[in-house]
Design an enzyme around this catalytic site. Structure first.
Site, PDB file in Angstrom:
ATOM      1  N   CYS A  71     -25.553  78.841  87.556  1.00 50.62           N
ATOM      2  CA  CYS A  71     -26.065  78.346  88.818  1.00 50.62           C
ATOM      3  C   CYS A  71     -25.441  79.109  89.978  1.00 50.62           C
ATOM      4  CB  CYS A  71     -25.749  76.849  88.958  1.00 50.62           C
ATOM      5  SG  CYS A  71     -26.289  75.855  87.559  1.00 50.62           S
TER       6      CYS A  71
ATOM      7  N   ARG B 294     -29.873  75.554  90.502  1.00 54.90           N
ATOM      8  CA  ARG B 294     -29.635  75.295  89.084  1.00 54.90           C
ATOM      9  C   ARG B 294     -30.519  76.124  88.163  1.00 54.90           C
ATOM     10  NH1 ARG B 294     -30.872  69.924  85.392  1.00 54.90           N
ATOM     11  NH2 ARG B 294     -29.417  70.450  83.716  1.00 54.90           N
TER      12      ARG B 294
ATOM     13  N   ASP C 142     -22.230  68.761  81.084  1.00 55.38           N
ATOM     14  CA  ASP C 142     -20.829  69.145  81.249  1.00 55.38           C
ATOM     15  C   ASP C 142     -20.379  68.987  82.695  1.00 55.38           C
ATOM     16  OD1 ASP C 142     -22.534  71.213  81.978  1.00 55.38           O
ATOM     17  OD2 ASP C 142     -21.230  72.815  81.260  1.00 55.38           O
TER      18      ASP C 142
END
EC number: 6.3.5.4
Length: 633
Positions: free
Chosen positions: A2, A50, A100
């Site tokens: 990202c 993203r 995550d």
């Protein structure tokens, strides 16, 4: 993978310009084409682009904790997030996603600044903690992911994955850093923590930066990790090789987690072939691999890549690249935002472009040469060090200094002493000599290249000081010492920067298992003789891989990506070089000696001397200046 960006007002909860933050975020759209998010509150703005890899539906950022007092924007992957999530759940933390990213938020709540020490992966992230009025920035141990920041005179801190996101702010000072220019022409890139702009810094690998609202003192980065070359006690070649393969296999295994198509770069070299061998043993499906081929056999490794692909029955994708690929020259200056002179960025861009046709995540073999002593310059450095120990500097300096000046080519000498650069290196101390071996333009050429005014502005500063700073923490053994220096400079400043920008230009995530920090810490502790044995670099690695790869792959001469710059500058780019280097644009900067520029170009184009590295570095500096400083891009 990202892109992150943000604004933090260190003075208080003042207004944040939403349009500015939006444009900072959009400047990095290529890093995250799948999704974007912005959060603004008094004194803080966080933005994110993203590229969806894990938890495709639940990983939107900025991401908050349960009561929305802690937020994070994150670039990278935390490979041990599942184990950390289980530990945090057991401690009472509640998770809303399977990403995550959310682990970072709860890890901050549980462990504060020490949370980074628990992460295994590649990352650059920013945490805003409203309760503590604290902004926390962090970068992974090796510098796989980038992070830039600038503290402005008005008290605002800007940060972003790429320099271009900060340049969106018109109030950011554009004054060039003279020492960064010297370092660029010394190394071919600008080592951390500098950037080309005096007002902007890169957060160094293995560092964090904490800012608390209302504090007036300039924030100081904190080191949280360093590589220790202490002996790990493994000395037997077979035992070391067996454990190395098992540790590499485990590092590869944890990097196979993905909800999107995954593959590997396959050049046909030792490191990428080793990664593919491990992947093939871990995957029930054929591994996706890709490589590019060149028409010129001096630069073409494609047949070796096909040999490895055949052995492991991969789904191999190969495309031929035009050896005269001039179309990317302007594109490169836009990708890197500051001068960057590694010409292998061109083929790296093309292989990332090729990989993205089939996969979204790619594993690479980067880091093997630095961690396991694969570069030929390490061997030559050890030869030189033996000679330095035999002769004191008082004798060595005058003797080899004279030889370096008088003999451009010494055919009468032993092979180790034939090169002019070797004489020059032996006349210097160890660090000066190693710098000469890695520099793109030597001290003498740089000094003659710069104008008298710019040399005065440098006040005697020389790029070798970058190595001197890191040498204060480097190990004593001459091989471990230069490995450490490369891991602190060349690896993050050149190799990882090249791969990050080239891959992100195509929305491709690249993972580097050989740079897993646990694997790297273990391999650093191996005896230097297991890494470099006689003339053979990566010795223990190659011996251990003999059961997995053919001898032709393991023991052939190293090639790597290369571009025929010398022929370009004498042929198809001849006039463009003259126009770029000898025109008004570089002259008007006041940085260079115009007569020396003309001499370099004339000598190279006449075939009398080889100056393609110097011409390329000047060419890319001019492209940066035209695009970023003059605003023509």
């Amino acid at each position: 993978m990202c892109g992150i960006a943000g604004i933090f007002d260190t003075r208080g909860p003042g207004p944040i310009d939403p349009e500015l933050l939006g444009r900072m975020n959009e400047a990095q759209h290529h890093r995250g084409p799948d999704d974007g998010g912005v959060h603004i509150e008094p004194g803080v703005g966080l933005a994110h682009r993203r590229l969806s890899i894990i938890d495709l539906s639940g990983g939107h950022q900025p991401l908050f904790n349960e009561d929305e007092t802690v937020a994070v924007v994150f670039n990278g992957e935390i490979y041990n997030f599942q184990e950390l999530a289980a530990e945090l759940r057991a401690a009472g933390h509640r998770f809303r996603t399977h990403s995550d990213t959310e682990v970072i938020v709860h890890a901050w709540e549980a462990w504060g600044e020490a949370c980074v020490e628990r992460f295994r992966g590649m990352f650059a992230f920013a945490i805003w903690d409203r309760g503590r009025e604290t902004l926390f920035l962090a970068r992974d141990r090796l510098g796989i992911k980038p992070l830039h920041y600038a503290l402005l005179d008005d008290g605002r801190l800007l940060f972003g994955s790429e320099l271009k996101s900060l340049l969106v702010d018109p109030t950011l000072p554009r004054a060039l850093d003279p020492q960064a220019i010297e370092e660029y022409f010394g190394f071919g890139y600008i080592p951390d923590p500098r950037t080309i702009f005096g007002a902007v810094r890169k957060l160094e690998p293995g560092h964090t930066l904490t800012l608390r609202r209302g504090r007036t003192a300039p924030p100081q980065p904190r080191r949280y990790w360093d590589l220790d070359f202490a002996d790990n006690g493994v000395r037997d070649l077979d035992s070391a090789g067996g454990e190395l393969i098992e540790r590499l296999r485990e590092a590869v295994r944890i990097r196979l987690i993905s909800e999107v198509p995954l593959g590997a770069f396959l050049s046909g070299g030792v490191d990428s072939s080793a990664v593919v061998a491990m992947m093939a043993g871990l995957s029930e499906q054929p591994v996706n691999t890709c490589s590019i081929s060149f028409g010129d056999p001096r630069y073409n490794e494609s047949r070796y890549a096909e040999q490895v692909a055949g052995r492991f029955a991969t789904r191999h994708l190969v495309e031929s690249v035009d050896p005269d690929d001039f179309a990317l020259l302007e594109r490169l200056s836009a990708l890197y935002d500051e001068p960057y002179a590694d010409s292998s960025a061109l083929p790296t861009y093309r292989v990332c472009e090729l990989a993205r046709k089939r996969v979204t995540v790619c594993l690479s073999g980067d880091g093997g040469d630095e961690s396991l002593a694969g570069y030929r310059r390490y061997r030559w450095h050890l030869y030189e060090e033996r000679l330095r120990r035999l002769l004191p500097q008082g004798m060595r300096g005058p003797l080899f200094g004279l030889l370096g000046r008088v003999y451009p080519k010494a055919d009468w000498a032993p092979k180790v002493l034939r090169a002019k650069s070797t004489f020059q290196a032996l006349a210097r101390d160890s660090l000066e000599g190693y710098f000469e071996s890695v520099s793109i333009l030597g001290d003498g050429l740089r000094q003659s290249l710069f104008s008298a005014d710019f040399r005065r502005e440098l006040q005697g500063y020389r790029a070798v000081e970058v190595l001197r700073r890191h040498a204060e923490r480097a190990p004593d053994h001459p091989l471990s010492r230069v490995q450490y220096l490369d891991l602190k400079t060349y690896l993050p400043g050149d190799i990882l920067t090249k791969v990050d920008r080239a891959s992100m230009a195509h929305g491709l995530e690249v993972r580097v298992p050989i740079l897993d920090h646990q694997l790297l810490e273990w391999s650093a502790g191996l005896a230097p003789g297991l890494k470099l044995s006689g003339r053979e670099g990566k010795y223990v690695f190659k011996r251990a891989l003999e059961r997995h790869l053919d001898p032709e792959i393991l023991y052939r001469p190293k090639m790597g990506f290369a571009v025929p710059l010398s022929a370009w500058f004498r042929g198809p780019l001849r006039e463009q070089v003259r126009e770029t280097l000898l025109g008004d644009r570089l002259a008007d900067t006041g940085l260079f000696d115009s007569k020396q520029l003309a001499w370099i170009v004339d000598q190279h184009q006449s075939g009398m001397r080889e100056f393609s590295p110097a011409i390329w570095s000047l060419f890319m500096f001019a492209a940066f200046h035209r695009r970023v400083i003059d605003g023509e891009g």
